[in-house]
Design a protein around this motif. Structure first.
Motif, PDB file in Angstrom:
ATOM      1  N   HIS A 258       0.795  -1.230   0.000  1.00 47.66           N
ATOM      2  CA  HIS A 258       0.000   0.000   0.000  1.00 47.66           C
ATOM      3  C   HIS A 258       0.827   1.280   0.000  1.00 47.66           C
ATOM      4  O   HIS A 258       0.242   2.377   0.026  1.00 47.66           O
ATOM      5  CB  HIS A 258      -0.915   0.013   1.235  1.00 47.66           C
ATOM      6  CG  HIS A 258      -1.820  -1.178   1.326  1.00 47.66           C
ATOM      7  ND1 HIS A 258      -2.847  -1.412   0.441  1.00 47.66           N
ATOM      8  CD2 HIS A 258      -1.829  -2.224   2.204  1.00 47.66           C
ATOM      9  CE1 HIS A 258      -3.472  -2.535   0.769  1.00 47.66           C
ATOM     10  NE2 HIS A 258      -2.866  -3.049   1.837  1.00 47.66           N
ATOM     11  N   ILE A 259       2.147   1.187  -0.037  1.00 50.20           N
ATOM     12  CA  ILE A 259       2.973   2.393   0.047  1.00 50.20           C
ATOM     13  C   ILE A 259       2.701   3.336  -1.127  1.00 50.20           C
ATOM     14  O   ILE A 259       2.485   4.540  -0.943  1.00 50.20           O
ATOM     15  CB  ILE A 259       4.472   2.033   0.104  1.00 50.20           C
ATOM     16  CG1 ILE A 259       4.792   1.235   1.370  1.00 50.20           C
ATOM     17  CG2 ILE A 259       5.324   3.299   0.030  1.00 50.20           C
ATOM     18  CD1 ILE A 259       4.641   2.013   2.645  1.00 50.20           C
ATOM     19  N   ARG A 260       2.704   2.796  -2.342  1.00 53.82           N
ATOM     20  CA  ARG A 260       2.490   3.655  -3.520  1.00 53.82           C
ATOM     21  C   ARG A 260       1.155   4.384  -3.432  1.00 53.82           C
ATOM     22  O   ARG A 260       1.079   5.608  -3.634  1.00 53.82           O
ATOM     23  CB  ARG A 260       2.528   2.827  -4.796  1.00 53.82           C
ATOM     24  CG  ARG A 260       3.899   2.323  -5.189  1.00 53.82           C
ATOM     25  CD  ARG A 260       3.842   1.624  -6.534  1.00 53.82           C
ATOM     26  NE  ARG A 260       2.851   0.552  -6.525  1.00 53.82           N
ATOM     27  CZ  ARG A 260       1.839   0.450  -7.383  1.00 53.82           C
ATOM     28  NH1 ARG A 260       1.661   1.363  -8.308  1.00 53.82           N
ATOM     29  NH2 ARG A 260       0.989  -0.566  -7.316  1.00 53.82           N
ATOM     30  N   ASP A 261       0.102   3.645  -3.144  1.00 46.99           N
ATOM     31  CA  ASP A 261      -1.224   4.263  -3.110  1.00 46.99           C
ATOM     32  C   ASP A 261      -1.334   5.276  -1.976  1.00 46.99           C
ATOM     33  O   ASP A 261      -1.996   6.321  -2.126  1.00 46.99           O
ATOM     34  CB  ASP A 261      -2.299   3.180  -2.954  1.00 46.99           C
ATOM     35  CG  ASP A 261      -2.410   2.300  -4.193  1.00 46.99           C
ATOM     36  OD1 ASP A 261      -1.984   2.758  -5.273  1.00 46.99           O
ATOM     37  OD2 ASP A 261      -2.917   1.156  -4.080  1.00 46.99           O
ATOM     38  N   ALA A 262      -0.681   4.995  -0.850  1.00 53.55           N
ATOM     39  CA  ALA A 262      -0.726   5.938   0.271  1.00 53.55           C
ATOM     40  C   ALA A 262       0.007   7.230  -0.077  1.00 53.55           C
ATOM     41  O   ALA A 262      -0.463   8.335   0.248  1.00 53.55           O
ATOM     42  CB  ALA A 262      -0.125   5.300   1.519  1.00 53.55           C
ATOM     43  N   ILE A 263       1.151   7.122  -0.738  1.00 54.53           N
ATOM     44  CA  ILE A 263       1.874   8.333  -1.148  1.00 54.53           C
ATOM     45  C   ILE A 263       1.027   9.139  -2.123  1.00 54.53           C
ATOM     46  O   ILE A 263       0.905  10.370  -2.014  1.00 54.53           O
ATOM     47  CB  ILE A 263       3.235   7.968  -1.772  1.00 54.53           C
ATOM     48  CG1 ILE A 263       4.159   7.312  -0.730  1.00 54.53           C
ATOM     49  CG2 ILE A 263       3.904   9.213  -2.356  1.00 54.53           C
ATOM     50  CD1 ILE A 263       5.461   6.800  -1.303  1.00 54.53           C
TER      51      ILE A 263
END
Length: 406
Positions: A258-263
């Motif tokens: 989920h890192i990409r979507d959270a950024i």
């Protein structure tokens, strides 16, 4: 941002990161005793000369070179270091010691090995030249000289130079505060028992140590749960406590990543997926002007991507100028690469001497999940993309010592 199926090169990723780097911390006054490894924020200018007066480079006798032809001269005064001399009487010599100020009127110093004392006189065994054995005022530093340029990482000899100009403290950048956040429900802190499916978190202590070794302040966080909401909340909290954020894991394309979507949800994603081995999944973006570097989850990939990309980027954010990535040396390979790779590979290797020649020996396994190979190794061999390698071929080598301290 590159497309989801595009791998950008290591060089392009480094270029983009360095273009995005901005000096993040404020400045503070730092006493010289605490300033080693700090980054100079202002270029100090000397208000004095160093040395402040002409002084003797040796123990001997100060005199006028024109008087040396007399052979022997009366000794008119004794000049130890730290005392102001009287003007030199014509036709005499002054007994002088290393570092002592040259008497007015003297233009040379004969070292004591080239003299013979004779009571209250001295015999000269050598005809001296004008200026011999004299350190001129301002030889090291002149009034108005810039002592050290802003952006310099201060070594002990820098501090000695600053002290010689009489500066007790200088203006440096405050050390970066770097949030270190791990992602993964399977990660358990060392010291706690493991349930089935769990592993100990090795990335958190390793990155904490790497950040400290660079002179920055680590800001530890608890491991993020593998949900988009938890990831967003943790990243948002980190932007309030740190100058920069490093995450590990959660940057690939799985349902639990989920890192990409959270950024993207909180800020802007600038970079994703790189042609590097180990470490293809890598994210970079900004949340509220705070840079976020999303590293892979496997520990060997974390180590390589941090040293090759993360550390140089953060050095620039700290305000450091100059060469932020050490230049590799060239050594013969003691291993081969038979099939060319589409990604630039950073193999863990060690130096081994065979018949008087040093070769690079490749670690038995290059798996991105095997950290013991880094402990076995002395550094990283760079295997360019689309190239093979035969035993004995020259290969670029980055020692860990240079990657950590260079």
């Amino acid at each position: 941002m590159a497309g989801t199926d595009t791998l950008i090169s290591v060089d392009e990723a480094r270029t983009q990161l360095m273009k995005a780097a901005r000096v993040l911390p404020g400045t503070e006054t730092t006493p010289l005793d605490d300033a080693v490894e700090r980054i100079l924020a202002e270029s100090p200018v000397s208000a004095v000369q160093v040395p402040p007066a002409n002084n003797s480079a040796v123990d001997g006798y100060a005199l006028r070179a024109a008087d040396a032809g007399a052979g022997t001269l009366p000794v008119s005064q004794r000049v130890p270091a730290g005392q102001a001399p009287e003007p030199l009487a014509t036709g005499t010599a002054a007994r002088i010691f290393t570092g002592a100020a040259i008497p007015e009127g003297a233009d040379t110093v004969v070292m004591q090995e080239n003299t013979e004392p004779e009571g209250e006189r001295v015999r000269l065994l050598q005809s001296p030249g004008v200026g011999q054995n004299i350190r001129p005022a301002g030889q090291d530093i002149d009034t108005g000289d810039t002592l050290i340029n802003a952006g310099t990482r201060l070594d002990p000899w820098h501090l000695g130079l600053l002290a010689s100009a009489g500066l007790p403290a200088i203006t440096t950048f405050r050390p970066l505060r770097v949030a270190i956040i791990s992602s993964g429900d399977e990660l358990i802190p060392p010291g706690q028992p493991l349930a089935p499916g769990q592993i100990h978190n090795s990335n958190q202590p390793m990155l904490t140590a790497l950040v400290r070794a660079a002179g920055w302040e680590p800001v530890p966080f608890h491991t993020m749960a593998d949900t988009l909401e938890a990831t967003r909340d943790t990243l948002a909290q980190a932007t309030e406590q740190a100058d920069a954020i490093i995450t590990t894991g959660g940057v690939s394309v799985g349902e639990e990543d989920h890192i990409r979507d959270a950024i993207r949800a909180l800020g802007e994603l600038d970079l994703w997926r790189m042609a590097i081995k180990p470490g293809k999944p890598l994210a970079f973006g900004h949340i509220n002007e705070t840079p976020v570097l999303g590293l892979p989850g496997n520990p060997a990939a974390v180590l390589v991507t941090f040293l090759v990309l993360g550390r140089p980027f953060l050095r620039a954010c700290q305000g450091e100028d100059g060469e932020l990535m050490p230049r590799p040396c060239t050594m013969p390979a003691g291993f081969s690469v038979e099939r060319p790779q589409s990604r630039r590979e950073f193999q863990r290797v060690r130096c081994r001497s065979i018949e008087g020649r040093t070769w690079l020996e490749s670690a038995p396994t290059q798996s991105s999940g095997v950290l013991s190979s880094a402990c076995w190794s002395h550094g990283l061999a760079i295997i360019p993309e689309h190239q093979t390698l035969e035993v004995g071929d020259p290969v670029s080598f980055l020692p860990f010592s240079e990657l950590l301290h260079g």
